[in-house]
Design a protein around this motif. Structure first.
Motif, PDB file in Angstrom:
ATOM      1  N   LEU A 144       3.635  48.599 -26.893  1.00 18.75           N
ATOM      2  CA  LEU A 144       2.358  49.282 -26.721  1.00 18.75           C
ATOM      3  C   LEU A 144       1.201  48.344 -27.052  1.00 18.75           C
ATOM      4  CD1 LEU A 144       0.670  51.798 -26.220  1.00 18.75           C
ATOM      5  CD2 LEU A 144       1.189  52.535 -28.547  1.00 18.75           C
ATOM      6  N   ALA A 145       1.308  47.627 -28.163  1.00 17.38           N
ATOM      7  CA  ALA A 145       0.244  46.705 -28.560  1.00 17.38           C
ATOM      8  C   ALA A 145       0.067  45.598 -27.523  1.00 17.38           C
ATOM      9  CB  ALA A 145       0.581  46.094 -29.925  1.00 17.38           C
ATOM     10  N   GLU A 146       1.172  45.066 -27.013  1.00 10.51           N
ATOM     11  CA  GLU A 146       1.094  44.033 -25.982  1.00 10.51           C
ATOM     12  C   GLU A 146       0.367  44.550 -24.749  1.00 10.51           C
ATOM     13  OE1 GLU A 146       5.497  42.492 -27.388  1.00 10.51           O
ATOM     14  OE2 GLU A 146       5.196  43.207 -25.338  1.00 10.51           O
ATOM     15  N   THR A 147       0.718  45.760 -24.335  1.00 15.61           N
ATOM     16  CA  THR A 147       0.103  46.340 -23.136  1.00 15.61           C
ATOM     17  C   THR A 147      -1.388  46.567 -23.345  1.00 15.61           C
ATOM     18  OG1 THR A 147       2.192  47.413 -22.547  1.00 15.61           O
ATOM     19  CG2 THR A 147       0.194  48.267 -21.513  1.00 15.61           C
ATOM     20  N   ASP A 159      -9.592  54.386 -19.824  1.00 16.20           N
ATOM     21  CA  ASP A 159      -8.366  55.127 -20.125  1.00 16.20           C
ATOM     22  C   ASP A 159      -7.116  54.256 -20.013  1.00 16.20           C
ATOM     23  OD1 ASP A 159      -8.492  54.890 -17.411  1.00 16.20           O
ATOM     24  OD2 ASP A 159      -8.351  57.030 -16.976  1.00 16.20           O
ATOM     25  N   GLN A 160      -7.239  53.072 -19.383  1.00 14.26           N
ATOM     26  CA  GLN A 160      -6.092  52.171 -19.319  1.00 14.26           C
ATOM     27  C   GLN A 160      -5.792  51.536 -20.677  1.00 14.26           C
ATOM     28  OE1 GLN A 160      -7.114  49.392 -16.212  1.00 14.26           O
ATOM     29  NE2 GLN A 160      -6.467  50.775 -14.588  1.00 14.26           N
ATOM     30  N   LEU A 161      -6.770  51.528 -21.578  1.00 11.12           N
ATOM     31  CA  LEU A 161      -6.562  50.947 -22.893  1.00 11.12           C
ATOM     32  C   LEU A 161      -5.625  51.780 -23.757  1.00 11.12           C
ATOM     33  CD1 LEU A 161     -10.117  49.620 -23.850  1.00 11.12           C
ATOM     34  CD2 LEU A 161      -8.176  48.370 -22.920  1.00 11.12           C
ATOM     35  N   VAL A 162      -5.326  53.006 -23.309  1.00  7.77           N
ATOM     36  CA  VAL A 162      -4.323  53.795 -24.021  1.00  7.77           C
ATOM     37  C   VAL A 162      -2.974  53.088 -23.957  1.00  7.77           C
ATOM     38  CG1 VAL A 162      -3.047  55.977 -23.963  1.00  7.77           C
ATOM     39  CG2 VAL A 162      -5.524  55.983 -23.725  1.00  7.77           C
ATOM     40  N   GLY A 163      -2.800  52.243 -22.961  1.00  6.51           N
ATOM     41  CA  GLY A 163      -1.565  51.476 -22.829  1.00  6.51           C
ATOM     42  C   GLY A 163      -0.445  52.302 -22.251  1.00  6.51           C
ATOM     43  N   ILE A 164       0.655  52.352 -22.962  1.00  2.63           N
ATOM     44  CA  ILE A 164       1.844  53.083 -22.503  1.00  2.63           C
ATOM     45  C   ILE A 164       1.762  54.515 -23.010  1.00  2.63           C
ATOM     46  CG2 ILE A 164       4.360  53.108 -22.507  1.00  2.63           C
ATOM     47  CD1 ILE A 164       4.278  50.151 -23.328  1.00  2.63           C
ATOM     48  N   ARG A 165       1.975  55.471 -22.144  1.00  2.00           N
ATOM     49  CA  ARG A 165       1.918  56.880 -22.542  1.00  2.00           C
ATOM     50  C   ARG A 165       3.292  57.359 -23.006  1.00  2.00           C
ATOM     51  NH1 ARG A 165      -2.941  58.949 -21.300  1.00  2.00           N
ATOM     52  NH2 ARG A 165      -4.195  57.832 -19.731  1.00  2.00           N
ATOM     53  N   ASP A 166       3.271  58.375 -23.871  1.00  2.00           N
ATOM     54  CA  ASP A 166       4.529  58.926 -24.397  1.00  2.00           C
ATOM     55  C   ASP A 166       5.428  59.443 -23.284  1.00  2.00           C
ATOM     56  OD1 ASP A 166       3.772  58.418 -26.971  1.00  2.00           O
ATOM     57  OD2 ASP A 166       2.974  60.406 -27.351  1.00  2.00           O
ATOM     58  N   GLN A 167       4.810  60.001 -22.249  1.00  2.00           N
ATOM     59  CA  GLN A 167       5.607  60.529 -21.142  1.00  2.00           C
ATOM     60  C   GLN A 167       4.757  60.598 -19.888  1.00  2.00           C
ATOM     61  OE1 GLN A 167       6.684  64.769 -21.625  1.00  2.00           O
ATOM     62  NE2 GLN A 167       5.421  64.777 -23.466  1.00  2.00           N
ATOM     63  N   ARG A 168       5.426  60.550 -18.765  1.00  2.00           N
ATOM     64  CA  ARG A 168       4.757  60.663 -17.463  1.00  2.00           C
ATOM     65  C   ARG A 168       5.774  61.173 -16.453  1.00  2.00           C
ATOM     66  NH1 ARG A 168       6.322  56.853 -13.822  1.00  2.00           N
ATOM     67  NH2 ARG A 168       7.104  54.827 -14.541  1.00  2.00           N
ATOM     68  N   PRO A 169       5.308  61.725 -15.334  1.00  2.00           N
ATOM     69  CA  PRO A 169       6.251  62.192 -14.312  1.00  2.00           C
ATOM     70  C   PRO A 169       7.056  61.033 -13.734  1.00  2.00           C
ATOM     71  CG  PRO A 169       4.059  63.113 -13.954  1.00  2.00           C
ATOM     72  CD  PRO A 169       3.908  62.048 -15.001  1.00  2.00           C
ATOM     73  N   LEU A 170       8.302  61.316 -13.400  1.00  2.00           N
ATOM     74  CA  LEU A 170       9.168  60.328 -12.743  1.00  2.00           C
ATOM     75  C   LEU A 170      10.141  61.077 -11.847  1.00  2.00           C
ATOM     76  CD1 LEU A 170      10.073  57.324 -12.512  1.00  2.00           C
ATOM     77  CD2 LEU A 170      11.798  57.852 -14.238  1.00  2.00           C
ATOM     78  N   GLY A 171      10.043  60.857 -10.531  1.00  2.00           N
ATOM     79  CA  GLY A 171      10.931  61.551  -9.599  1.00  2.00           C
ATOM     80  C   GLY A 171      10.841  63.056  -9.796  1.00  2.00           C
ATOM     81  N   ASN A 226      -4.614  39.511 -39.518  1.00  2.00           N
ATOM     82  CA  ASN A 226      -4.488  40.834 -40.163  1.00  2.00           C
ATOM     83  C   ASN A 226      -3.092  41.367 -39.895  1.00  2.00           C
ATOM     84  OD1 ASN A 226      -4.588  43.447 -41.106  1.00  2.00           O
ATOM     85  ND2 ASN A 226      -6.600  43.895 -40.231  1.00  2.00           N
ATOM     86  N   PRO A 227      -2.248  41.425 -40.919  1.00  2.00           N
ATOM     87  CA  PRO A 227      -0.871  41.904 -40.736  1.00  2.00           C
ATOM     88  C   PRO A 227      -0.790  43.347 -40.263  1.00  2.00           C
ATOM     89  CG  PRO A 227      -1.096  40.725 -42.823  1.00  2.00           C
ATOM     90  CD  PRO A 227      -2.477  40.928 -42.288  1.00  2.00           C
ATOM     91  N   GLN A 228      -1.896  44.091 -40.401  1.00  2.00           N
ATOM     92  CA  GLN A 228      -1.897  45.492 -39.985  1.00  2.00           C
ATOM     93  C   GLN A 228      -2.365  45.680 -38.533  1.00  2.00           C
ATOM     94  OE1 GLN A 228      -0.713  48.019 -41.972  1.00  2.00           O
ATOM     95  NE2 GLN A 228      -0.082  46.233 -43.181  1.00  2.00           N
ATOM     96  N   LEU A 229      -2.334  44.594 -37.752  1.00  2.00           N
ATOM     97  CA  LEU A 229      -2.844  44.644 -36.371  1.00  2.00           C
ATOM     98  C   LEU A 229      -2.249  45.800 -35.578  1.00  2.00           C
ATOM     99  CD1 LEU A 229      -4.258  43.326 -33.837  1.00  2.00           C
ATOM    100  CD2 LEU A 229      -2.060  42.180 -33.458  1.00  2.00           C
ATOM    101  N   ILE A 230      -0.930  45.904 -35.541  1.00  2.00           N
ATOM    102  CA  ILE A 230      -0.284  46.923 -34.700  1.00  2.00           C
ATOM    103  C   ILE A 230      -0.617  48.315 -35.203  1.00  2.00           C
ATOM    104  CG2 ILE A 230       1.948  47.853 -33.982  1.00  2.00           C
ATOM    105  CD1 ILE A 230       2.972  45.027 -33.754  1.00  2.00           C
ATOM    106  N   THR A 231      -0.651  48.487 -36.520  1.00  2.00           N
ATOM    107  CA  THR A 231      -1.026  49.789 -37.080  1.00  2.00           C
ATOM    108  C   THR A 231      -2.431  50.179 -36.638  1.00  2.00           C
ATOM    109  OG1 THR A 231       0.383  49.439 -39.009  1.00  2.00           O
ATOM    110  CG2 THR A 231      -1.361  51.081 -39.214  1.00  2.00           C
ATOM    111  N   HIS A 232      -3.365  49.224 -36.700  1.00  2.00           N
ATOM    112  CA  HIS A 232      -4.743  49.512 -36.289  1.00  2.00           C
ATOM    113  C   HIS A 232      -4.831  49.813 -34.794  1.00  2.00           C
ATOM    114  CE1 HIS A 232      -5.975  48.715 -40.251  1.00  2.00           C
ATOM    115  NE2 HIS A 232      -6.087  47.394 -40.180  1.00  2.00           N
ATOM    116  N   LEU A 233      -4.080  49.075 -33.974  1.00  2.00           N
ATOM    117  CA  LEU A 233      -4.086  49.350 -32.531  1.00  2.00           C
ATOM    118  C   LEU A 233      -3.555  50.743 -32.242  1.00  2.00           C
ATOM    119  CD1 LEU A 233      -2.903  45.938 -30.998  1.00  2.00           C
ATOM    120  CD2 LEU A 233      -5.170  46.984 -30.794  1.00  2.00           C
TER     121      LEU A 233
END
Length: 464
Positions: A144-147, A159-171, A226-233
């Motif tokens: 998620l942080a990479e994205t 809204d693209q900065l949300v990155g990866i969503r928890d769920q989305r439609p597929l088929g 900052n070691p807390q980078l991912i937490t902050h993102l």
């Protein structure tokens, strides 16, 4: 030798992650106990941890599991990984489906993207064949942080900065990512504490791939700051998600004030401030299934809709959609439907006394018998037979005094919208001159003094 304290820490970590995982599934309501869930397993540490977590769910919360594995045939190790997973599933009593991506199908360039397309096509097929509810993947907080950072670097919509969503439609189902709250380090600790076996994909070390550079160079450099980078993102993502949900509620409310049925009312729309117009357009189009909307395209559409000098127009949108502006409104149309409307309209050589369809309610009748519903017309022998057909760009009507007017100009002057314009019919003579723009305007034909002796008297009209 492993100390007792280390074992205790590992056990605590396992229990904590499992409880957090259970709570996250309960809050997200991603699937139900009786659902069949497809678990995408690559044999990396992430997917092996995910599979183990799902297996350890309490019986009252655990869905039915089907393991899906794709052998991309990109590495010699792929055969070993497939064999291991096959044995793992056999011992665990899990069903396994495997797909191979043959080497001869690998492209010379864009292998990563092509592999992704192959995987998701396989997952969609399984959703349909197995009547499954969801595909579950092992994307985690580091992914998620990479994205998020990649999106921020490339630019785009907020809204693209949300990155990866928890769920989305597929088929016919959906794609679920239940590990987004967990970091890669947490999954490693969990896998080690559980004694899981996994395989490392060496291609994930290749820095020619953009994501690998973020993973191995950019994020570690930022974490040294900052070691807390991912937490902050993750925190920023949660805030942004809430703000975007609020924004969409406001846009839905605003849309109700300018929308009538499937149309936008342009009088109300053009009175909105520019920034509201842009956001509302994007929201309306995306809700209508039009995606991949660039800022330049939104700006172009907005300029057209605000231009009173061009009351009508068409704008091609991504996919098969067209935005149609018609005076006081605009709407979406399918480009294939628009073009086929004219192609499907039949051409009739008119026989006297027979009826020809104009639309579902009306028919054309040309007869020599006097009919109150028809217009009396005298035509010369060389003007017959008449033909009923869709209008064409070069069609013109004769005017009194010898001039001409194009059918296109008549339709504009009479404010005929683009949809009706596409299905407009004309009655033309044997020379191709328009006799009647059906239901709208007649041509004028100068008559010789002896027209009653030499010309044909006809009654042309519409019957319902």
């Amino acid at each position: 030798m492993v100390s007792v304290a280390a074992v205790a820490v590992g056990g605590a970590n396992m229990t904590t992650i499992l409880k957090q995982f259970e709570r996250h599934l309960e809050q997200g309501r991603f699937f139900a106990k009786d659902d069949l869930v497809i678990v995408a397993v690559s044999t990396g540490v992430d997917s092996m941890a995910l599979l183990d977590l799902l297996q350890r769910l309490p019986a009252g919360r655990r869905p039915r599991l089907l393991v899906a594995h794709v052998n991309h045939e990109l590495r010699d190790q792929s055969t070993v990984e497939e064999a291991y997973l096959t044995d793992y599933c056999r011992q665990a009593g899990l069903s396994l489906r495997v797909a191979h991506w043959p080497k001869e199908d690998h492209p010379e360039h864009g292998v990563e993207e092509a592999a992704r397309h192959f995987r998701y096509a396989f997952f969609k097929r399984l959703l349909t064949e197995c009547h499954a509810a969801a595909v579950v993947t092992a994307h985690h907080a580091n992914d998620l942080a990479e994205t998020m950072l990649m999106k921020m670097t490339r630019g785009g919509q907020l809204d693209q900065l949300v990155g990866i969503r928890d769920q989305r439609p597929l088929g016919r189902g959906k794609l679920v990512r239940p590990l987004l709250p967990f970091t890669k380090a947490e999954l490693y600790r969990y896998a080690r504490a559980r004694g899981l076996k996994w395989f490392e994909d060496q291609t994930n070390q290749e820095l020619t791939v953009a994501r690998n550079r973020y993973r191995h160079q950019i994020i570690p450099a930022l974490e040294r700051e900052n070691p807390q980078l991912i937490t902050h993102l993750l925190d920023y993502r949660a805030q942004l998600t809430e703000l975007l949900a609020w924004r969409n509620q406001e846009l839905a409310r605003l849309l109700d004030t300018v929308q009538a049925g499937q149309h936008l009312e342009l009088v109300a729309f053009t009175q909105l401030p520019d920034f509201q117009q842009a956001e509302l357009l994007r929201y309306w189009l995306e809700q209508s299934g039009v995606t991949d909307l660039k800022a330049d395209l939104i700006d172009q559409v907005r300029r057209v809709l605000n231009n009173p000098q061009k009351p009508q127009g068409l704008i091609k949108l991504p996919g098969s959609s067209v935005l149609v502006k018609d005076y006081a409104e605009c709407r979406l149309e399918n480009i294939d439907k628009l073009s086929s409307q004219r192609q499907k309209a039949p051409v009739y050589m008119v026989k006297l006394g027979q009826q020809y369809p104009i639309d579902k309610q009306q028919k054309l009748l040309v007869t020599t018998m006097q009919d109150a519903r028809g217009m009396e017309m005298w035509l010369s022998p060389d003007q017959l037979p008449l033909t009923l057909r869709p209008w064409q760009p070069g069609d013109r009507l004769r005017l009194k005094g010898g001039g001409h007017q194009s059918v296109h100009r008549v339709l504009i002057d009479q404010k005929v919208n683009a949809g009706d314009r596409g299905s407009q019919l004309v009655l033309v003579d044997a020379r191709g001159t328009v006799v009647w723009l059906i239901g709208r305007k007649w041509s004028w034909f100068d008559r010789p003094t002896d027209y009653r002796q030499r010309w044909q008297r006809l009654f042309i009209g519409i019957i319902k």
